[in-house]
Write an enzyme that holds these catalytic residues in place. Sequence first.
Site, PDB file in Angstrom:
ATOM      1  N   ASN A  14      25.898  74.636  13.801  1.00 32.57           N
ATOM      2  CA  ASN A  14      26.687  75.795  13.355  1.00 32.57           C
ATOM      3  C   ASN A  14      26.057  77.098  13.823  1.00 32.57           C
ATOM      4  O   ASN A  14      26.753  78.013  14.272  1.00 32.57           O
ATOM      5  CB  ASN A  14      26.845  75.779  11.829  1.00 32.57           C
ATOM      6  CG  ASN A  14      28.017  74.926  11.396  1.00 32.57           C
ATOM      7  OD1 ASN A  14      29.170  75.298  11.621  1.00 32.57           O
ATOM      8  ND2 ASN A  14      27.736  73.776  10.814  1.00 32.57           N
ATOM      9  N   ARG A  65      10.446  77.768  -6.040  1.00 28.20           N
ATOM     10  CA  ARG A  65      11.646  78.266  -5.357  1.00 28.20           C
ATOM     11  C   ARG A  65      11.608  79.780  -5.143  1.00 28.20           C
ATOM     12  O   ARG A  65      11.867  80.281  -4.060  1.00 28.20           O
ATOM     13  CB  ARG A  65      12.903  77.891  -6.165  1.00 28.20           C
ATOM     14  CG  ARG A  65      14.205  78.298  -5.466  1.00 28.20           C
ATOM     15  CD  ARG A  65      15.442  77.829  -6.206  1.00 28.20           C
ATOM     16  NE  ARG A  65      15.375  76.424  -6.552  1.00 28.20           N
ATOM     17  CZ  ARG A  65      15.572  75.419  -5.703  1.00 28.20           C
ATOM     18  NH1 ARG A  65      15.864  75.678  -4.452  1.00 28.20           N
ATOM     19  NH2 ARG A  65      15.483  74.176  -6.118  1.00 28.20           N
ATOM     20  N   MET A  90      19.530  73.481   3.523  1.00 30.81           N
ATOM     21  CA  MET A  90      19.666  72.498   2.459  1.00 30.81           C
ATOM     22  C   MET A  90      18.729  72.824   1.297  1.00 30.81           C
ATOM     23  O   MET A  90      17.898  72.020   0.885  1.00 30.81           O
ATOM     24  CB  MET A  90      19.413  71.083   3.005  1.00 30.81           C
ATOM     25  CG  MET A  90      20.315  70.740   4.187  1.00 30.81           C
ATOM     26  SD  MET A  90      22.065  71.098   3.913  1.00 30.81           S
ATOM     27  CE  MET A  90      22.600  69.506   3.335  1.00 30.81           C
ATOM     28  N   ARG A  91      18.884  74.050   0.809  1.00 27.87           N
ATOM     29  CA  ARG A  91      18.035  74.476  -0.289  1.00 27.87           C
ATOM     30  C   ARG A  91      18.816  75.486  -1.122  1.00 27.87           C
ATOM     31  O   ARG A  91      19.479  76.370  -0.566  1.00 27.87           O
ATOM     32  CB  ARG A  91      16.780  75.122   0.292  1.00 27.87           C
ATOM     33  CG  ARG A  91      15.682  75.275  -0.691  1.00 27.87           C
ATOM     34  CD  ARG A  91      14.402  75.657   0.013  1.00 27.87           C
ATOM     35  NE  ARG A  91      13.469  76.250  -0.928  1.00 27.87           N
ATOM     36  CZ  ARG A  91      12.679  75.551  -1.725  1.00 27.87           C
ATOM     37  NH1 ARG A  91      12.681  74.247  -1.690  1.00 27.87           N
ATOM     38  NH2 ARG A  91      11.869  76.165  -2.561  1.00 27.87           N
ATOM     39  N   ASN A 107      27.968  80.831   3.225  1.00 29.96           N
ATOM     40  CA  ASN A 107      27.560  79.430   3.401  1.00 29.96           C
ATOM     41  C   ASN A 107      28.734  78.654   3.967  1.00 29.96           C
ATOM     42  O   ASN A 107      29.894  79.001   3.727  1.00 29.96           O
ATOM     43  CB  ASN A 107      27.175  78.820   2.051  1.00 29.96           C
ATOM     44  CG  ASN A 107      26.732  77.372   2.182  1.00 29.96           C
ATOM     45  OD1 ASN A 107      25.947  77.035   3.080  1.00 29.96           O
ATOM     46  ND2 ASN A 107      27.227  76.505   1.320  1.00 29.96           N
ATOM     47  N   HIS A 109      30.358  74.763   4.046  1.00 24.91           N
ATOM     48  CA  HIS A 109      30.273  73.473   3.363  1.00 24.91           C
ATOM     49  C   HIS A 109      31.323  72.546   3.960  1.00 24.91           C
ATOM     50  O   HIS A 109      32.474  72.958   4.141  1.00 24.91           O
ATOM     51  CB  HIS A 109      30.496  73.661   1.858  1.00 24.91           C
ATOM     52  CG  HIS A 109      30.303  72.392   1.101  1.00 24.91           C
ATOM     53  ND1 HIS A 109      29.066  71.840   0.878  1.00 24.91           N
ATOM     54  CD2 HIS A 109      31.201  71.530   0.558  1.00 24.91           C
ATOM     55  CE1 HIS A 109      29.204  70.706   0.223  1.00 24.91           C
ATOM     56  NE2 HIS A 109      30.492  70.491   0.010  1.00 24.91           N
ATOM     57  N   GLU A 142      25.551  82.481  -7.654  1.00 25.93           N
ATOM     58  CA  GLU A 142      24.389  81.818  -8.251  1.00 25.93           C
ATOM     59  C   GLU A 142      24.637  80.345  -8.572  1.00 25.93           C
ATOM     60  O   GLU A 142      23.735  79.650  -9.027  1.00 25.93           O
ATOM     61  CB  GLU A 142      23.932  82.616  -9.481  1.00 25.93           C
ATOM     62  CG  GLU A 142      23.420  83.986  -9.028  1.00 25.93           C
ATOM     63  CD  GLU A 142      23.004  84.911 -10.148  1.00 25.93           C
ATOM     64  OE1 GLU A 142      22.850  84.433 -11.294  1.00 25.93           O
ATOM     65  OE2 GLU A 142      22.841  86.114  -9.870  1.00 25.93           O
ATOM     66  N   GLU A 174      34.186  73.403  11.649  1.00 23.49           N
ATOM     67  CA  GLU A 174      33.134  74.278  11.096  1.00 23.49           C
ATOM     68  C   GLU A 174      32.721  75.313  12.131  1.00 23.49           C
ATOM     69  O   GLU A 174      32.518  76.493  11.816  1.00 23.49           O
ATOM     70  CB  GLU A 174      31.902  73.451  10.697  1.00 23.49           C
ATOM     71  CG  GLU A 174      32.114  72.524   9.521  1.00 23.49           C
ATOM     72  CD  GLU A 174      30.828  71.814   9.114  1.00 23.49           C
ATOM     73  OE1 GLU A 174      29.769  72.452   9.060  1.00 23.49           O
ATOM     74  OE2 GLU A 174      30.877  70.599   8.858  1.00 23.49           O
TER      75      GLU A 174
HETATM   76  C1  GAR Z   1      27.025  71.023   8.399  1.00 22.39           C
HETATM   77  O1  GAR Z   1      27.982  69.993   8.378  1.00 22.39           O
HETATM   78  C2  GAR Z   1      27.149  71.897   7.166  1.00 22.39           C
HETATM   79  O2  GAR Z   1      28.476  72.093   6.761  1.00 22.39           O
HETATM   80  C3  GAR Z   1      26.384  71.088   6.155  1.00 22.39           C
HETATM   81  O3  GAR Z   1      25.257  70.623   6.850  1.00 22.39           O
HETATM   82  C4  GAR Z   1      25.609  70.443   8.236  1.00 22.39           C
HETATM   83  C5  GAR Z   1      24.597  71.184   9.075  1.00 22.39           C
HETATM   84  O4  GAR Z   1      24.807  70.920  10.441  1.00 22.39           O
HETATM   85  N1  GAR Z   1      26.028  71.868   5.019  1.00 22.39           N
HETATM   86  C6  GAR Z   1      26.014  71.411   3.769  1.00 22.39           C
HETATM   87  O5  GAR Z   1      26.287  70.261   3.471  1.00 22.39           O
HETATM   88  C7  GAR Z   1      25.637  72.440   2.713  1.00 22.39           C
HETATM   89  N2  GAR Z   1      25.948  71.969   1.405  1.00 22.39           N
HETATM   90  P1  GAR Z   1      24.214  71.852  11.555  1.00 22.39           P
HETATM   91  O6  GAR Z   1      22.711  71.978  11.245  1.00 22.39           O
HETATM   92  O7  GAR Z   1      24.456  71.123  12.834  1.00 22.39           O
HETATM   93  O8  GAR Z   1      24.898  73.195  11.474  1.00 22.39           O
END
Ligand code: GAR
Length: 204
Positions: A14, A65, A90-91, A107, A109, A142, A174
């Site tokens: 992304n 955190r 992922m945090r 973000n 998703h 939040e 995405e």
């Molecule tokens: C993507 O599919 C994104 O939507 C997801 O992680 C992947 C990252 O891929 N995000 C989540 O699940 C957040 N809750 P990338 O590193 O190739 O962009």
Amino acid sequence: MHNLGILLSGRGSNFEAIAKNVAAGRIPNARIAVVISNKLDAGGIEIARRLGLHALVIPSKGKDREQHDREVVAALQEHKVDLVCLAGYMRLLSPWFVQQFPHRILNIHPSLLPAFPGLEAQQQAFAYGVKVAGCTVHFVDEELDHGAIIVQKTVPVLDGDDEHTLAERILEQEHIAYSEAINVVLEGKFDVVGRRLVRTVAAG
Ligand code: GAR
């Protein structure tokens, strides 16, 4: 000029799509000021270095955190970031972090929120048997995967799909959706009314 800050934890596809669109002038008046990973081995950091961007690893492992968030926010401020883009970060962000950038953190998703928040959203959707899946770009508040929605893209689930083919087609969307959402936010022609982002038409 708007300064984007990218936060990621992994592959970075992304982020790469955003970087390509910035380089091609499809996200006008924007530059990627810094790319930050909380993981040492994130592929996205390699991509950032290859593209000649500022790339930092600020490891989160074993850190409280808010302590980690303070380091990340300090780096974002040092690079004068005005829009933070979570791209596979992922945090969870602490409330303190979110408060530093009101309506300035996005973000992506891989589901049509509010369906399937949390981890492995594409697999959750596939296993549930939905006929339409997709992705969502939203403001970060939040709560997890919760803020006002900026852009959604739908993806049909085909009879021949498995969770991998579905996830791949969601990922293609995405890569389109994120830059669209960044443009909406940077153009600033919207109000957020309750949960709804409503586009406004400039006077004159
Ligand atoms: C993507 O599919 C994104 O939507 C997801 O992680 C992947 C990252 O891929 N995000 C989540 O699940 C957040 N809750 P990338 O590193 O190739 O962009």
